[in-house]
Scaffold this active site. Sequence first.
Site, short mmCIF file in Angstrom:
data_model
loop_
_atom_site.label_atom_id
_atom_site.label_comp_id
_atom_site.label_asym_id
_atom_site.label_seq_id
_atom_site.Cartn_x
_atom_site.Cartn_y
_atom_site.Cartn_z
N CYS A 1 0.84 -1.18 0.00
CA CYS A 1 0.00 0.00 0.00
C CYS A 1 0.88 1.24 0.00
O CYS A 1 2.10 1.13 0.12
CB CYS A 1 -0.85 0.01 1.26
SG CYS A 1 -1.65 -1.55 1.59
N ARG B 1 1.04 1.85 -5.94
CA ARG B 1 1.28 0.79 -4.95
C ARG B 1 0.01 0.03 -4.61
O ARG B 1 0.04 -0.91 -3.81
CB ARG B 1 1.87 1.39 -3.68
CG ARG B 1 3.18 2.10 -3.90
CD ARG B 1 3.57 2.87 -2.68
NE ARG B 1 4.17 2.03 -1.68
CZ ARG B 1 5.47 1.83 -1.54
NH1 ARG B 1 6.31 2.44 -2.34
NH2 ARG B 1 5.94 1.05 -0.61
N TRP C 1 -3.72 -1.95 -1.36
CA TRP C 1 -3.74 -3.14 -2.19
C TRP C 1 -4.04 -4.28 -1.24
O TRP C 1 -3.27 -4.57 -0.32
CB TRP C 1 -2.39 -3.35 -2.87
CG TRP C 1 -2.37 -4.51 -3.81
CD1 TRP C 1 -2.87 -4.54 -5.07
CD2 TRP C 1 -1.82 -5.80 -3.56
NE1 TRP C 1 -2.65 -5.78 -5.63
CE2 TRP C 1 -2.01 -6.58 -4.72
CE3 TRP C 1 -1.18 -6.40 -2.47
CZ2 TRP C 1 -1.59 -7.91 -4.81
CZ3 TRP C 1 -0.76 -7.72 -2.57
CH2 TRP C 1 -0.97 -8.45 -3.75
N ASN D 1 1.33 -0.32 6.01
CA ASN D 1 1.77 -1.01 4.80
C ASN D 1 2.61 -2.20 5.26
O ASN D 1 3.48 -2.05 6.10
CB ASN D 1 2.61 -0.06 3.94
CG ASN D 1 3.25 -0.77 2.77
OD1 ASN D 1 2.71 -1.75 2.26
ND2 ASN D 1 4.40 -0.29 2.33
N GLY D 2 2.32 -3.38 4.70
CA GLY D 2 3.07 -4.58 5.09
C GLY D 2 2.14 -5.68 5.53
O GLY D 2 0.93 -5.63 5.26
N GLU E 1 8.00 -13.53 -20.81
CA GLU E 1 7.62 -12.13 -20.66
C GLU E 1 6.35 -11.83 -21.47
O GLU E 1 5.46 -11.10 -21.01
CB GLU E 1 8.79 -11.23 -21.09
CG GLU E 1 8.55 -9.74 -21.07
CD GLU E 1 8.14 -9.19 -19.71
OE1 GLU E 1 8.21 -9.89 -18.70
OE2 GLU E 1 7.68 -8.03 -19.68
N LYS F 1 2.84 -10.49 -19.88
CA LYS F 1 2.16 -9.26 -20.34
C LYS F 1 0.72 -9.57 -20.71
O LYS F 1 -0.19 -8.84 -20.33
CB LYS F 1 2.84 -8.67 -21.59
CG LYS F 1 4.12 -7.91 -21.45
CD LYS F 1 4.09 -6.67 -20.63
CE LYS F 1 4.25 -6.96 -19.17
NZ LYS F 1 5.61 -6.97 -18.66
N GLU G 1 -1.49 -10.40 -17.69
CA GLU G 1 -1.58 -9.27 -16.77
C GLU G 1 -2.63 -8.24 -17.19
O GLU G 1 -3.40 -7.75 -16.37
CB GLU G 1 -0.19 -8.62 -16.73
CG GLU G 1 0.07 -7.69 -15.60
CD GLU G 1 1.53 -7.22 -15.60
OE1 GLU G 1 2.24 -7.40 -16.60
OE2 GLU G 1 1.95 -6.65 -14.58
N HIS H 1 6.43 -32.35 -23.50
CA HIS H 1 6.46 -32.97 -22.17
C HIS H 1 5.21 -32.61 -21.36
O HIS H 1 5.23 -32.72 -20.13
CB HIS H 1 7.73 -32.53 -21.42
CG HIS H 1 8.97 -33.01 -22.09
ND1 HIS H 1 9.36 -34.33 -22.10
CD2 HIS H 1 9.91 -32.34 -22.82
CE1 HIS H 1 10.48 -34.46 -22.77
NE2 HIS H 1 10.83 -33.26 -23.24
N LYS I 1 1.58 -1.51 -9.05
CA LYS I 1 2.84 -1.29 -9.76
C LYS I 1 4.03 -1.78 -8.94
O LYS I 1 4.95 -2.39 -9.46
CB LYS I 1 2.98 0.20 -10.07
CG LYS I 1 4.25 0.55 -10.82
CD LYS I 1 4.21 0.03 -12.23
CE LYS I 1 5.50 0.19 -12.96
NZ LYS I 1 5.63 -0.79 -14.05
O1 M6R Z 1 9.80 -3.05 -9.59
P1 M6R Z 1 10.24 -4.43 -9.88
O2 M6R Z 1 10.95 -4.56 -11.18
O3 M6R Z 1 11.04 -5.03 -8.76
O4 M6R Z 1 8.91 -5.26 -10.01
C1 M6R Z 1 8.91 -6.64 -10.21
C2 M6R Z 1 7.56 -7.12 -10.63
O5 M6R Z 1 6.61 -6.84 -9.66
C3 M6R Z 1 7.10 -6.48 -11.95
O6 M6R Z 1 8.03 -6.68 -12.96
C4 M6R Z 1 5.75 -7.08 -12.39
O7 M6R Z 1 5.89 -8.43 -12.70
C5 M6R Z 1 5.20 -6.29 -13.58
N1 M6R Z 1 3.88 -5.84 -13.28
C6 M6R Z 1 5.15 -7.08 -14.84
O8 M6R Z 1 4.64 -6.35 -15.90
#
Ligand code: M6R
Length: 608
Positions: free
Chosen positions: A2, A27, A75, A99-100, A481, A485, A488, A504, A603
């Site tokens: 958060c 966040r 979050w 936060n945490g 990757e 994407k 996500e 496999h 993020k």
């Molecule tokens: O800020 P960071 O690069 O440490 O973040 C790592 C991941 O949380 C981040 O890459 C996440 O997987 C992205 N939303 C992917 O698009």
Amino acid sequence: MCGIFGAVSSSKIQNSLIEGLMKLEYRGYDSAGISVLSNTNKIKRIRCIGKVNELKKQLKASKIVGECGIAHTRWATHGEPNLKNSHPHNSNKISIVHNGIIENSDELKAKLLKKGFKFSSDTDSEVIAHLLADSFSKNNNTKNSIRSVVKQLEGSFAIGILFEDMPDTIIAACNGSPLLIGIGDNCNFISSDLHALTSKTKTYMPLNDYEIAFIKKNNVDLFSLTGKKITRKAVKTKQKDKTVSKNGYKHFMQKEIHEQYDIVNDAIKSHIGAKGLLPNIFGPNSDNILKTIKHIHFVACGTSYNAALVAKYWIEEVSDIMCTAEIASEYRHRITNIPKDTLFVAISQSGETADTIYSLKKAKNSSYKSILAICNVPESTITRLSDLVYLTHAGPEISVASTKAFTSQLIALLFLTMILAKYSKNKTIGKSILKQIKTLPTVLKKTFLLEKKIKEMAKNFKNKHHALFLGRGASYPIALEAALKLKEITYIHAEGYAAGELKHGPLALVDKNLPVIGLMPENNLVNQVLSNLAEVKARQGLVYIFTNKKLKLKKNEKTKIITMPSCGHFTAPLVYVIPMQLLSYYVALQKKTNIDQPRNLAKSVTVE
Ligand code: M6R
């Protein structure tokens, strides 16, 4: 996971709180809330589900004002993203934001219930408010009360507290979750990150683990958990206050995808001189340190982890160095063997990812030769903790889906590969990589010309429920990757596979509805990937091939070939990821999802 913001001033702070929260929304954006101390020293709280904009409207209507307050954007971890679970949480004369994760919250809650405290949320955070209320009611010494509460908390936390009996004061404490104190003129702040502070003040100090701060408008008192007074000098940040706009693009993600050309170009210009790579680009004396390295442990999460995987392929190909790339949430909890002369490399866009920070802290207490951070955010926790730092200079990445951060990490890792190649078995390969890097901007420009084609292709994915991305070698992490994407931002279930693994297990998924995307830059693995795709075609799967090799294959209804511009073997991952990002973007556009802030995500992942 958060965002926390707080302000205490000689003037009204409610608008500052909203501004701060807006900058921290990356966040988490499940709910938002603020508490302020009114002029009669009563806590006034307002909370809402969803984004800070909604809170802003409600705050305006409520006419709540004050000169001391705390704010939170959430979050959800413990408890649904609903109103009752929104922060701040109150108990008697206390209001807190957290936060945490409080790992022993169940245990603490049971004790508090026995004492008669009533819980109005499902969060772990609410125990903090009740513990404080309990402690303050018994103890006239606020400092001792908060120390005793902090001692009871297990897990990670950054906390901001308002207490009606301590007017004009924000109390803050943390362990494992970052919290900064901003020092202004007749006005002080707390914030989860620097980015939210820079429009208010450039002077700040980090709060360290198990420290407690009493923050008034003109004064900050810091104490250790044992009650000892701490003196700390504030530092000045060089960060400018940047308001980031979409620059005419529909979404930040689209803008950030398009920024990649400039970012790569700038990285090349600022790190490559007439004689090749400039010295010590990974920090003071880094070339001498890198010369002695025999092993590398890369640790990262999500997209940054995929960048680490690419680097492992690159470095092992050109040097004698053994590399491992590991997901931070795994690394941090397992027993690791660290051979002599091992470099630890943390990769992170934000520099605030909790799992990566914990891993880095573990690494600092181990026998690594050195610790390198590859990071986009200067003065972040990860850069502060590292011996060597490479800043990727991708600029603020707003879209939750990481794009430009990835390519900026890859170019840094390619620079690292060149340096390690120079000191290792293949002394000439560096020159070939350099040649490829120099042509990269032109290749990227040509790659963007495919955008229209990919936009068209995206229409075929709109009603799909699954997709498979395949690659071999350094294209395998690009397949991972691409799948990350797509899932996500479109919510389509997608997997990335090393193409050879298809037979496999995943082949069982193939039917006439499954799109399978093959990433095939021209190299010695093309024929193998083609054989794997033949296995898909034989089972009626829909095949999309991205390649710069001239293939003798026939295009038909079931097989589409997207011809990529020709590119170097080492630069291919940076080129092939672009159409993958564009594909996800345009599929999401078709599906009308929230592209920049996809559901359930944030993020920066600041919890374990
Ligand atoms: O800020 P960071 O690069 O440490 O973040 C790592 C991941 O949380 C981040 O890459 C996440 O997987 C992205 N939303 C992917 O698009």
